[in-house]
Design a protein around this motif. Structure first.
Motif, PDB file in Angstrom:
ATOM      1  N   ARG A 119      62.274  72.633  52.767  1.00 14.38           N
ATOM      2  CA  ARG A 119      62.833  71.381  52.262  1.00 14.38           C
ATOM      3  C   ARG A 119      64.264  71.226  52.738  1.00 14.38           C
ATOM      4  O   ARG A 119      64.832  72.139  53.327  1.00 14.38           O
ATOM      5  CB  ARG A 119      62.731  71.357  50.732  1.00 14.38           C
ATOM      6  N   ILE A 120      64.852  70.068  52.449  1.00 10.62           N
ATOM      7  CA  ILE A 120      66.152  69.749  53.044  1.00 10.62           C
ATOM      8  C   ILE A 120      67.234  70.752  52.631  1.00 10.62           C
ATOM      9  O   ILE A 120      68.116  71.078  53.414  1.00 10.62           O
ATOM     10  CB  ILE A 120      66.571  68.291  52.702  1.00 10.62           C
ATOM     11  N   ASP A 121      67.137  71.282  51.395  1.00  8.03           N
ATOM     12  CA  ASP A 121      68.203  72.170  50.936  1.00  8.03           C
ATOM     13  C   ASP A 121      68.119  73.565  51.566  1.00  8.03           C
ATOM     14  O   ASP A 121      69.018  74.379  51.384  1.00  8.03           O
ATOM     15  CB  ASP A 121      68.209  72.266  49.400  1.00  8.03           C
ATOM     16  N   GLU A 122      67.034  73.856  52.295  1.00 13.12           N
ATOM     17  CA  GLU A 122      66.950  75.129  53.005  1.00 13.12           C
ATOM     18  C   GLU A 122      67.020  74.917  54.510  1.00 13.12           C
ATOM     19  O   GLU A 122      66.836  75.843  55.288  1.00 13.12           O
ATOM     20  CB  GLU A 122      65.615  75.816  52.705  1.00 13.12           C
ATOM     21  N   SER A 123      67.213  73.664  54.894  1.00 17.22           N
ATOM     22  CA  SER A 123      67.152  73.342  56.317  1.00 17.22           C
ATOM     23  C   SER A 123      68.485  73.663  56.972  1.00 17.22           C
ATOM     24  O   SER A 123      69.524  73.180  56.547  1.00 17.22           O
ATOM     25  CB  SER A 123      66.820  71.852  56.452  1.00 17.22           C
ATOM     26  N   ASP A 165      71.266  67.091  49.454  1.00 16.96           N
ATOM     27  CA  ASP A 165      70.160  68.055  49.404  1.00 16.96           C
ATOM     28  C   ASP A 165      69.489  68.049  48.030  1.00 16.96           C
ATOM     29  O   ASP A 165      68.265  68.077  47.914  1.00 16.96           O
ATOM     30  CB  ASP A 165      70.676  69.470  49.706  1.00 16.96           C
ATOM     31  N   TYR A 219      65.434  66.683  58.703  1.00 16.82           N
ATOM     32  CA  TYR A 219      66.382  66.834  57.599  1.00 16.82           C
ATOM     33  C   TYR A 219      67.847  66.657  57.995  1.00 16.82           C
ATOM     34  O   TYR A 219      68.615  66.015  57.296  1.00 16.82           O
ATOM     35  CB  TYR A 219      66.199  68.200  56.939  1.00 16.82           C
ATOM     36  N   ARG A 267      70.476  63.832  56.511  1.00 18.60           N
ATOM     37  CA  ARG A 267      71.826  64.031  55.949  1.00 18.60           C
ATOM     38  C   ARG A 267      72.841  63.143  56.662  1.00 18.60           C
ATOM     39  O   ARG A 267      73.663  62.485  56.018  1.00 18.60           O
ATOM     40  CB  ARG A 267      72.248  65.499  56.108  1.00 18.60           C
TER      41      ARG A 267
END
Lengths: 743, 159
Positions: A677-681, B124, B137, B141
Motif C-alpha cells: 500500500r501507499i504507506d509502505e511504498s 499515506d 503510489y 503523492r
C-alpha cells in the motif's frame, strides 16, 4: 477465401527468404474492403492497416495491442507519427478490431529477424507462420514486453514512413516538382523553391491510390522529433473522470448478470446442484451447470452473487483433495533428488565442466531457495459481457489476445472464428492474466444458455482461487571459488521450467556452468505472470551471486562488476545504479543496501534497495533503478513501467503467497493475499541509459531484480539471508537465520 | 423503494435496501466510474463520498445512503472544469491501467477537504485503504501535493 490466399502469398514470401522485408508491414486496407468500415470514419482515407487520415488532417494510428496502463497506445502512435512527420496534436489512436487482418504479423516478423527472446509460449504459433498459418492467424497478443519492439519497430514506423513517401509522391506529381525538393513537417508538405504548401489531407486521396513504396526510408535517431520525448499519454484523461470504459463497465439492452463458482479443487467437476435452493430468490433467472463450475444468472450482480452463496453445490473428487503446499515442496525436492540420482535432468545451459570442477574440491558454497505460487490480482476482476444469437457471438471484455479469445470461444461454442466478434476495452490490469480465455468461454456459454446478453463478473475470491498461477519453485546452487574468491564453477538445478528460456542464465564470466531442470508437475494451473520465469530466477541467481561475494569477503557491487568485464552494457547499468544510490556512502546503523542486476525481454535493469528492519519486517526506504532498453521511445513511460514493475515485484517479495490446502487455493481476497500500500511504498528513482542496440521491453523488466535486491539489502542490514519468499514468512527480529534450515 | 440523492440528482429506485450502493450506482444509475475491486472494503476502488466522507460503496447498503448526499467520480469536475486533483493526475501522469484511480481521486478529494496542505505521512494515512496494482503510489503523492499547491494558489487569486 481471398484473404486466406493473400496471407499464403505473404508466408511463401518469407519462406523463400527475406521477401517479407517490406510488404507485410504496409498491407493496404483496400485489399480487404471488409475492414474499412471497421476502422475508418466517414471521409477518412485508409492508408494502410495502421493508419487513417481524415479531411481535417487528423491522423488515427490503429494499433493491434491492448492498453493496460503500459502506455502502448501512445508509444505506438508516436512511432508512426514521427516517421509520418504528423502533427502530434492531431494524432489519435484506435485499437485495432479483433480481425485476422490485425494478427500480430509484426511479432512474427520480429521473431524471424532475430528477436530470439520472443517468449517460448508464442513459438508454436510463430513457427506456425511457416508450418500452419491458421494458428498464426489467431495471434493478437499483448505480452512479452513486445509491442514496441515488434509492432512498433516493424509495423508502425514502416507504416508512417510509407504513408509519408506516398504523400510526397502525390504532391510532387501534382506540383510537377522533384520529390527531393519536398519537405514534410507537422502534417504539411512544403516546397520551398516555389513557396507552395499543403496539408497532408489535401493529398490523402491521391496518395492512398498510389502503390506503396517497397522500402520506405526510416529516420535515423538524430532525426526523431517524437520518439525519445514524453508527450502526455493519450489514455490518461478518461482515467481521471470515470469515463474510461473497462470491460466491467459495458452495458447492453436487456443484459442480465452472472456470478460463477468453479470447483475449488482444480480438476474437480460439478456433481450435483440443488437448483431449487435458490430459484425463488428475488431476481434469480437461471442456474447454469458449466461442468467444472456453476453460474447463477440474475437481474443484478449482487442478486446473482447472493444466490450463488446460498446455492447447494457438490463437486466430484479429483484425486487432489489431500494435496497441501508442503506436499508440493516435498515433491519438488524428491524430483530434484531423483533427477540427481538418475542423471535425469534436462540441460538448460552447459559451459565447460562444472561438475568436474566441483568434484575436484575447493571452496564450495551451496544454497537452496524457494518461491511460492503467485496470483495476478488485477484490480479489475475477470469479467466478460457476451451475447450469443443466430449462430454468432459477441464479447466485450479486456483481453491481452482478442483474436486468440475469439478463436477459443469459437472452439468452445462450435462456431467459426469469423462468427465471434471481440470488442476489447481498457484492461484494469493484465500482467499476463488476461491472456487466458477461461472467463470469456464461461460468459459465452452462460449467455448462450440464458438467451440474453449476460455480464459475467468473477468475485475477488473467484479471481484469486481460479487464476493461472506463477509457479512455485525450488532452486539449488553449488559454486566453487578460487583463492581470490572468484567463482570457477556454477551449478544450478531447479524444477518446472516455462519461459523465457534464458531466464536462469547469468551474465557473469564464469568458465564452468551447468544449469539444469527437471519437470515436477502439479495440479495447479500455470500462467504468465509479469516477467514470467524471470520473476523467480532473478531472485535465485542474484541472491546466490551475493552469497558468493559474501563468501569471498568482497563488496557485492564490485564482485559483480569484476565478473561483468566482458559485458559493457551490463557494467554501465550496474555502475549507474551504484553511483546514484551513493553505494559507498555510510548508512545509519540498522540500514542496509542491496544490489541486483538482471536482463529480461531485451532490457537490462539494475536496482539498489536501501532497507531497514522494523518489528521483524523489512521496510524499503528507497529504490534506485538504472535501465537500458536500447532506446527509450517514451522516457517517462519507461520510468513509469520501472516504478510499476518494482512495486509489483516488491509486493510479491514482501507478501505474495498463494498456498494450496486440500487441493485448493487457501487465499481469497486482499486480507489474506495482501498488497503493498501507499504507506509502505518506497521512493523510486529511475535513471535511463540509452545503450543502443535493439529495442528492449518495458512492461516486465522492472520486476525481476527487486526481490533479490531487497534480500541482499536485508542481509547487509541484519546478517540474515532470506532464501524463501515472501518475507512475511520470516520474523527478522529473531536470531536464527531463515532459510538455513532449508539449505 | 429507496430514494437516493447522487451528484445532486434525486432518484427513486425499486431495489432491495440491502443492495450495496456500489451496484445501485453501476447498474441502476449507469455511473460506472465507481469500480468493483474486492467486495469487502479492502481495496478502495469503490470509494465515493457520503455527506463529504469517503466510504466504501461495496459494503454500504443503499438504505444507509438514503437522505444523504452521494458524490461519485462523475461529479468531481465542477461546472465542466477539472478538479485540481484531476488536473494534477494528468500533469503527473499518475494513472496506468486506471482502474483504481476513481477511488484514489475520491479518497484524495476527501482528504483535501479537511486538510488542504497534507504532508506525505498524512497522504499515506488517508490513502492507505486504496490499492493500486500498477504501483502509481509515488505519483499519487506528487499529484496530491500538486493539487494542494494549485488550490492554495487559486485561493490567493480569488482573495
Amino acid at each position: 477465401m481471398a484473404r486466406w490466399t493473400r496471407r499464403a502469398v505473404i508466408a511463401t514470401g518469407v519462406a523463400a527468404g527475406g521477401l517479407l522485408a517490406v510488404g507485410v508491414g504496409i498491407r493496404r486496407v483496400a485489399l480487404s474492403e471488409s475492414l474499412a468500415p471497421l476502422v475508418a470514419a466517414d471521409g477518412e482515407q485508409v492508408f494502410h492497416i495502421s493508419l487513417t487520415l481524415a479531411p481535417d488532417n487528423g491522423v488515427t494510428a490503429i494499433v493491434p495491442h491492448a492498453e493496460m496502463g503500459q502506455g502502448v497506445h501512445t508509444s505506438l502512435a508516436m512511432m508512426l507519427a514521427d516517421e509520418l512527420d504528423a502533427d502530434w496534436e492531431k494524432v489519435s489512436v484506435r485499437e485495432a478490431p479483433a480481425t485476422r487482418d490485425y494478427a500480430n504479423y509484426a511479432l512474427a516478423r520480429g521473431y524471424l529477424l532475430g528477436e530470439r527472446d520472443v517468449p517460448g509460449f508464442l513459438l508454436p504459433t510463430v513457427d506456425g507462420f511457416f508450418l500452419a498459418a491458421t494458428r498464426f492467424e489467431a495471434l493478437q497478443i499483448t505480452g512479452g514486453s513486445l509491442s514496441v519492439r515488434t509492432t512498433g519497430r516493424y509495423a508502425m514506423r514502416i507504416a508512417g514512413a510509407a504513408a509519408r513517401e506516398m504523400l510526397v509522391t502525390a504532391a510532387a506529381d501534382a506540383w510537377a516538382v522533384p520529390r527531393a525538393e519536398l519537405l514534410t513537417r507537422r502534417g504539411e508538405l512544403l516546397h520551398a523553391p516555389s513557396g507552395r504548401r499543403a496539408r497532408y489531407a489535401d493529398f490523402a486521396e491521391r496518395a492512398a491510390a498510389l502503390p506503396e513504396p517497397p522500402a520506405p526510408r526510416l529516420k535515423a535517431p538524430d532525426e526523431f522529433t517524437l520518439m525519445g520525448t514524453s508527450p502526455p499519454r493519450l489514455d490518461v484523461p478518461p482515467k481521471v473522470d470515470g469515463t474510461a470504459r473497462f470491460g466491467i463497465d459495458v452495458a447492453l439492452p436487456g443484459m442480465r448478470y452472472a456470478a460463477v463458482r468453479a470447483a475449488p479443487v482444480f480438476g474437480a467437476r460439478v456433481d450435483s446442484i440443488a437448483t431449487e435452493s435458490v430459484q425463488d430468490l428475488p431476481g434469480v433467472r437461471r442456474v447454469v451447470d458449466l461442468g467444472d463450475a456453476v453460474a447463477v444468472v440474475a437481474d443484478g450482480y449482487w442478486q446473482a452473487e447472493q444466490a450463488l452463496r446460498q446455492l447447494d453445490v457438490r463437486f466430484t473428487a479429483s484425486g487432489n483433495e489431500s494435496v497441501d503446499q508442503d506436499d508440493i515442496y516435498r515433491r519438488f525436492a524428491d524430483s530434484l533428488e531423483r533427477a540427481a540420482a538418475d542423471d535425469a535432468f534436462t540441460t538448460d545451459l552447459r559451459r565447460g565442466d562444472a561438475p568436474g570442477r566441483l568434484a575436484a574440491g575447493g571452496r564450495l558454497v551451496s544454497a537452496e531457495y524457494r518461491v511460492p505460487y503467485l496470483a495476478h490480482a488485477t484490480m479489475e476482476p475477470m469479467n466478460c459481457t457476451a451475447v450469443v444469437a443466430d449462430g454468432r457471438c459477441e464479447l466485450w471484455l479486456g483481453t491481452q489476445n482478442p483474436l486468440g479469445f475469439a478463436k477459443d470461444v469459437a472452439g468452445a461454442l462450435d462456431l467459426d472464428i469469423d462468427d465471434v466478434r471481440v470488442h476489447n476495452q481498457y484492461l484494469g490490469g493484465g500482467f499476463g492474466r488476461r491472456a487466458f480465455p477461461d472467463f470469456a468461454i464461461q460468459a459465452a456459454r452462460i449467455a448462450r444458455e440464458a438467451g440474453t446478453p449476460v455480464k459475467l463478473i468473477w468475485s475477488r475470491e473467484e479471481d484469486m482461487r481460479h487464476d493461472h498461477y506463477r509457479q512455485a519453485n525450488v532452486s539449488r546452487f553449488r559454486a566453487l571459488l578460487d583463492d581470490t574468491g572468484r567463482p570457477q564453477a556454477w551449478e544450478n538445478s531447479y524444477v518446472d521450467k516455462h519461459d523465457p528460456e534464458e531466464a536462469p542464465h547469468i551474465p557473469y564470466a564464469i568458465e564452468n556452468q551447468l544449469i539444469r531442470f527437471v519437470e515436477s508437475p502439479t495440479h495447479v494451473p500455470w500462467g504468465f505472470w509479469r516477467s514470467v520465469d524471470h520473476s523467480l530466477h532473478a531472485f535465485f541467481t542474484e541472491s546466490f551471486i551475493d552469497e558468493l561475494a559474501v563468501a569471498a569477503g568482497q563488496d557485492p557491487y564490485r564482485y559483480r562488476r569484476a565478473l561483468l568485464a566482458g559485458e559493457p552494457r551490463f557494467r554501465a547499468v550496474l555502475d549507474l545504479a551504484a553511483e546514484r544510490s551513493g553505494w559507498d556512502r555510510p548508512l545509519p546503523a540498522g540500514h542496509g543496501r542491496g544490489i541486483a542486476i538482471h536482463r529480461s525481454f531485451g532490457t537490462i535493469v539494475a536496482q539498489v534497495v536501501e532497507a531497514t528492519v522494523e518489528d521483524g519486517r523489512p521496510r524499503v526506504q528507497r529504490v534506485v533503478c538504472a535501465v537500458d532498453a536500447g532506446f527509450a521511445v517514451h522516457p517517462d513511460g519507461l520510468r513509469a513501467q520501472m516504478e510499476s514493475g518494482i512495486v509489483y515485484g516488491l509486493t510479491a517479495a514482501l507478501y505474495g503467497e498463494i498456498s494450496i490446502r486440500g487441493g485448493a487455493v487457501r487465499q481469497g481476497n486482499f486480507h489474506d493475499y495482501p498488497m503493498l500500500r501507499i504507506d509502505e511504498s518506497p521512493l523510486i528513482e529511475t535513471h535511463i541509459v540509452d545503450g543502443g542496440g535493439p529495442l528492449g521491453g518495458a512492461g516486465e523488466p522492472g520486476t525481476p531484480a527487486i526481490a533479490p535486491a531487497l534480500a541482499n539489502a536485508v542481509y547487509a542490514a541484519t546478517g540474515i539471508r532470506v532464501r524463501e519468499l515472501p518475507f512475511a514468512r520470516h520474523d527478522l527480529s529473531r536470531p536464527e537465520r531463515p532459510g538455513r534450515d532449508i539449505a | 423503494m429507496v430514494t437516493l440523492t447522487v451528484n445532486g440528482e434525486s432518484h427513486v429506485l425499486d431495489v432491495d435496501p440491502r443492495t450495496p450502493l456500489l451496484w445501485v450506482l453501476r447498474e441502476q444509475l449507469a455511473l460506472t466510474g465507481t469500480k468493483f475491486g474486492c467486495g469487502i472494503a479492502q481495496c478502495g476502488a469503490c470509494t465515493v463520498h457520503l455527506d463529504g466522507q469517503p466510504v466504501r460503496a461495496c459494503v454500504t447498503p443503499v438504505a444507509a445512503a438514503e437522505g444523504r448526499r452521494v458524490r461519485t467520480i462523475e461529479d468531481l469536475a465542477a461546472g465542466g472544469r477539472l478538479h485540481p486533483l484531476q488536473q494534477a493526475w494528468i500533469d503527473e501522469q499518475v494513472p496506468q491501467c486506471g482502474y483504481c484511480q476513481s477511488g484514489q481521486l475520491m479518497a484524495a478529494a476527501a482528504l483535501l477537504e479537511t486538510n488542504p496542505d497534507p504532508d506525505d505521512e498524512e497522504i499515506d494515512a488517508a490513502l492507505r485503504g486504496n490499492i493500486c496494482r500498477c504501483g502509481t503510489y509515488q505519483r499519487i503523492r506528487r499529484g496530491v501535493r500538486r493539487a494542494a499547491r494549485a488550490l492554495a494558489a487559486g485561493e490567493q487569486d480569488d482573495g
